[in-house]
Design a protein around this motif. Structure first.
Motif, PDB file in Angstrom:
ATOM      1  N   ALA A  79       0.775  -1.384  -0.136  1.00 11.88           N
ATOM      2  CA  ALA A  79       0.205   0.035  -0.006  1.00 11.88           C
ATOM      3  C   ALA A  79       0.752   1.439  -0.107  1.00 11.88           C
ATOM      4  CB  ALA A  79      -0.739  -0.004   1.259  1.00 11.88           C
ATOM      5  N   GLN A  80       2.141   1.506   0.853  1.00 13.39           N
ATOM      6  CA  GLN A  80       2.768   2.514   0.727  1.00 13.39           C
ATOM      7  C   GLN A  80       3.747   2.612  -0.465  1.00 13.39           C
ATOM      8  OE1 GLN A  80       6.056   1.887   3.651  1.00 13.39           O
ATOM      9  NE2 GLN A  80       5.735   4.218   4.056  1.00 13.39           N
ATOM     10  N   ILE A  81       4.098   1.392  -1.274  1.00 10.16           N
ATOM     11  CA  ILE A  81       4.829   1.580  -2.447  1.00 10.16           C
ATOM     12  C   ILE A  81       3.520   2.326  -3.557  1.00 10.16           C
ATOM     13  CG2 ILE A  81       5.871   0.074  -4.496  1.00 10.16           C
ATOM     14  CD1 ILE A  81       7.742   0.554  -2.102  1.00 10.16           C
ATOM     15  N   GLU A  82       2.602   1.613  -3.365  1.00 12.68           N
ATOM     16  CA  GLU A  82       1.668   2.042  -4.366  1.00 12.68           C
ATOM     17  C   GLU A  82       1.081   3.809  -4.291  1.00 12.68           C
ATOM     18  OE1 GLU A  82      -1.264   2.104  -7.442  1.00 12.68           O
ATOM     19  OE2 GLU A  82       0.271   0.842  -7.104  1.00 12.68           O
ATOM     20  N   ALA A  83       1.033   4.058  -3.087  1.00 10.91           N
ATOM     21  CA  ALA A  83       0.968   5.584  -2.749  1.00 10.91           C
ATOM     22  C   ALA A  83       2.291   6.304  -3.438  1.00 10.91           C
ATOM     23  CB  ALA A  83       0.872   5.709  -1.045  1.00 10.91           C
ATOM     24  N   ILE A  84       3.231   5.966  -3.146  1.00 14.39           N
ATOM     25  CA  ILE A  84       4.653   6.359  -3.703  1.00 14.39           C
ATOM     26  C   ILE A  84       4.446   6.595  -5.311  1.00 14.39           C
ATOM     27  CG2 ILE A  84       6.911   6.471  -4.195  1.00 14.39           C
ATOM     28  CD1 ILE A  84       7.401   5.098  -1.244  1.00 14.39           C
ATOM     29  N   VAL A  85       4.003   5.581  -5.747  1.00 15.71           N
ATOM     30  CA  VAL A  85       3.730   5.599  -7.245  1.00 15.71           C
ATOM     31  C   VAL A  85       2.913   6.625  -7.604  1.00 15.71           C
ATOM     32  CG1 VAL A  85       2.893   4.058  -9.210  1.00 15.71           C
ATOM     33  CG2 VAL A  85       4.678   3.335  -7.640  1.00 15.71           C
ATOM     34  N   ARG A  86       1.711   6.824  -6.960  1.00 10.08           N
ATOM     35  CA  ARG A  86       0.453   7.596  -7.555  1.00 10.08           C
ATOM     36  C   ARG A  86       0.999   8.920  -6.961  1.00 10.08           C
ATOM     37  NH1 ARG A  86      -5.031   5.047  -8.163  1.00 10.08           N
ATOM     38  NH2 ARG A  86      -4.387   2.880  -8.298  1.00 10.08           N
ATOM     39  N   VAL A  87       1.699   9.230  -5.934  1.00 11.53           N
ATOM     40  CA  VAL A  87       2.231  10.718  -5.900  1.00 11.53           C
ATOM     41  C   VAL A  87       2.916  11.176  -6.833  1.00 11.53           C
ATOM     42  CG1 VAL A  87       3.593  12.028  -3.985  1.00 11.53           C
ATOM     43  CG2 VAL A  87       1.601  10.437  -3.154  1.00 11.53           C
ATOM     44  N   ILE A  88       4.057  10.508  -7.141  1.00 16.54           N
ATOM     45  CA  ILE A  88       5.132  10.807  -7.910  1.00 16.54           C
ATOM     46  C   ILE A  88       4.064  10.920  -9.560  1.00 16.54           C
ATOM     47  CG2 ILE A  88       6.901  10.062  -9.710  1.00 16.54           C
ATOM     48  CD1 ILE A  88       7.970   8.508  -7.043  1.00 16.54           C
ATOM     49  N   ALA A  89       3.375  10.164  -9.620  1.00 15.92           N
ATOM     50  CA  ALA A  89       2.634  10.227 -10.943  1.00 15.92           C
ATOM     51  C   ALA A  89       1.718  11.388 -11.158  1.00 15.92           C
ATOM     52  CB  ALA A  89       1.787   8.719 -11.278  1.00 15.92           C
ATOM     53  N   ALA A  90       1.080  11.588 -10.001  1.00 16.71           N
ATOM     54  CA  ALA A  90       0.270  12.778  -9.976  1.00 16.71           C
ATOM     55  C   ALA A  90       0.874  14.260 -10.306  1.00 16.71           C
ATOM     56  CB  ALA A  90      -0.337  13.156  -8.598  1.00 16.71           C
ATOM     57  N   ILE A  91       2.148  14.325  -9.485  1.00 14.37           N
ATOM     58  CA  ILE A  91       2.824  15.685  -9.784  1.00 14.37           C
ATOM     59  C   ILE A  91       3.501  15.498 -11.155  1.00 14.37           C
ATOM     60  CG2 ILE A  91       5.152  16.752  -8.980  1.00 14.37           C
ATOM     61  CD1 ILE A  91       4.389  15.609  -6.098  1.00 14.37           C
ATOM     62  N   CYS A  92       4.051  14.587 -11.550  1.00 15.90           N
ATOM     63  CA  CYS A  92       4.578  14.352 -12.947  1.00 15.90           C
ATOM     64  C   CYS A  92       3.454  14.718 -13.883  1.00 15.90           C
ATOM     65  CB  CYS A  92       5.179  13.267 -13.149  1.00 15.90           C
ATOM     66  SG  CYS A  92       6.784  12.838 -12.338  1.00 15.90           S
ATOM     67  N   ARG A  93       2.318  14.050 -13.747  1.00 10.79           N
ATOM     68  CA  ARG A  93       1.272  14.345 -14.674  1.00 10.79           C
ATOM     69  C   ARG A  93       0.969  15.737 -14.815  1.00 10.79           C
ATOM     70  NH1 ARG A  93      -2.261  10.335 -16.630  1.00 10.79           N
ATOM     71  NH2 ARG A  93      -1.839   9.397 -14.746  1.00 10.79           N
ATOM     72  N   ALA A 112       3.948   3.659 -16.357  1.00 14.19           N
ATOM     73  CA  ALA A 112       2.739   3.023 -16.884  1.00 14.19           C
ATOM     74  C   ALA A 112       1.481   3.888 -16.487  1.00 14.19           C
ATOM     75  CB  ALA A 112       2.618   1.490 -16.200  1.00 14.19           C
ATOM     76  N   ARG A 113       1.514   4.604 -15.407  1.00 12.57           N
ATOM     77  CA  ARG A 113       0.462   5.308 -15.111  1.00 12.57           C
ATOM     78  C   ARG A 113       0.111   6.720 -15.970  1.00 12.57           C
ATOM     79  NH1 ARG A 113      -2.909   4.062 -10.781  1.00 12.57           N
ATOM     80  NH2 ARG A 113      -3.799   6.279 -11.104  1.00 12.57           N
ATOM     81  N   LEU A 114       1.277   7.193 -16.249  1.00 13.42           N
ATOM     82  CA  LEU A 114       1.423   8.231 -16.873  1.00 13.42           C
ATOM     83  C   LEU A 114       1.015   7.832 -18.582  1.00 13.42           C
ATOM     84  CD1 LEU A 114       4.751  10.175 -15.675  1.00 13.42           C
ATOM     85  CD2 LEU A 114       2.316  10.417 -15.278  1.00 13.42           C
ATOM     86  N   ALA A 115       1.153   6.571 -18.958  1.00 16.51           N
ATOM     87  CA  ALA A 115       0.775   6.336 -20.212  1.00 16.51           C
ATOM     88  C   ALA A 115      -0.758   6.184 -20.576  1.00 16.51           C
ATOM     89  CB  ALA A 115       1.475   5.250 -20.726  1.00 16.51           C
ATOM     90  N   GLY A 116      -1.299   5.974 -19.275  1.00 16.84           N
ATOM     91  CA  GLY A 116      -2.866   5.779 -19.455  1.00 16.84           C
ATOM     92  C   GLY A 116      -3.448   7.183 -19.710  1.00 16.84           C
TER      93      GLY A 116
END
Length: 315
Positions: free
Chosen positions: A143-157, A195-199
């Protein structure tokens, strides 16, 4: 080069990426802006806290200490996968770092080995501390790793950056080792961010798959009680024996096409006797003849009916 969004927009873009956000106190205005500028922002930096416990970790990162006042980051990602926003603006999280690393982040390339500490990282990076003891033994939950992924993706997006705009504290400042530990695979995190940013668009955390429905419990028919009901109900005199299993058997006979539904009433009367006798004579019911096909249930014919139409028999 980019300008950070407003605090409210920042929280909204995290939530839009599916991050569970906790807003702590006056986080929107809690910063170190009086000590220097924040921006232009170029990337996201991830740290570990060397602490344990959600409440104490968030409190330490928000307040800091005498030699390093808070906020010590913009957010704290705890082991349960929540992002606690504790400050916005300049934060004491990055310190001085390598100018070659900063150039690589701006160019969105793999950072070189850090060997200098001359550039103000607090000015140029979003910072997220992550709850972990930092002893290389404390595991990172999914859950923590997934949150890190999503936080980074949100800012980068938001800024139109790639995953290479995210670095670890160890990439920035010589001598740092964070983040590390079992479950912390930085290369995998960057792949997942890309992968998230490619969505097409961000979205909330997918709901958990619904629990499978429990298998229906088969009804049970007691042979002796059923026979008692069958023998008493057609009698001209006396009180018929009532038994709930009669309706189960009648429903099966209806499914078999041997009994009209209007006679499936829990009364083992003439219609049910006739229908059950037809079942006994049928091949599926045992192919009985004569007195063995009198409409009074026997063990074999009843078990056959139950197997075909979904009930068990207690004999």
């Amino acid at each position: 080069m980019a300008t950070a969004p407003s605090a409210s927009t920042f929280a909204a873009l995290l939530r839009a990426e599916g991050v569970t956000v906790v807003e702590v106190g006056n986080w929107e205005t809690h910063n170190r802006n009086s000590k220097g500028p924040w921006g232009p922002v170029h990337g996201v930096m991830i740290h570990h806290t060397v602490t344990t416990g959600t409440a104490s970790t968030v409190n330490i990162c928000r307040r800091g200490h005498s030699s390093l006042p808070g906020p010590l980051s913009h957010g704290v990602i705890t082991k349960d996968g929540r992002a606690h926003l504790i400050g916005y603006g300049r934060a004491n999280h990055a310190g001085l770092g390598d100018p070659d690393v900063l150039r690589a982040v701006i160019d969105e390339k793999t950072p070189p080995t850090d060997n200098q500490a001359t550039v103000d990282g607090n000015r140029h990076f979003y910072g997220f501390e992550c709850e972990n003891l930092g002893d290389n033994k404390d595991a990172w939950p999914d859950a923590q790793i997934e949150a890190i992924v999503r936080v980074i993706a949100a800012i980068c997006r938001h800024h139109g950056w790639s995953a290479r705009s995210a670095i670890r504290h160890m990439d920035w400042q010589p001598g740092k080792v964070d983040p590390r530990g079992p479950g912390m695979d930085w290369d995998d995190i960057l792949v997942r961010v890309e992968a998230r940013l490619a969505g097409d668009k961000p979205g909330p955390t997918p709901p958990a798959a619904p629990a499978p429905l429990p298998k229906p419990v088969k009804p049970t028919v007691d042979l002796s009680k059923l026979v008692a009901a069958a023998k008493s109900n057609p009698a001209a005199a006396g009180t018929p024996v009532s038994y709930s299993g009669v309706k189960t058997v009648e429903a099966a006979l209806v499914d078999a096409g041997l009994l009209e539904k209007r006679y499936s009433d829990g009364h083992y009367g003439t219609s049910t006797i006739t229908a059950y006798a037809a079942w006994q004579r049928s091949k599926a019911g045992g192919g009985y003849r004569g007195k063995d096909a009198d409409g009074i249930p026997g063990k074999d014919s009843l078990i056959r009916l139950g197997k075909k139409y979904g009930f068990t028999v207690v004999a």
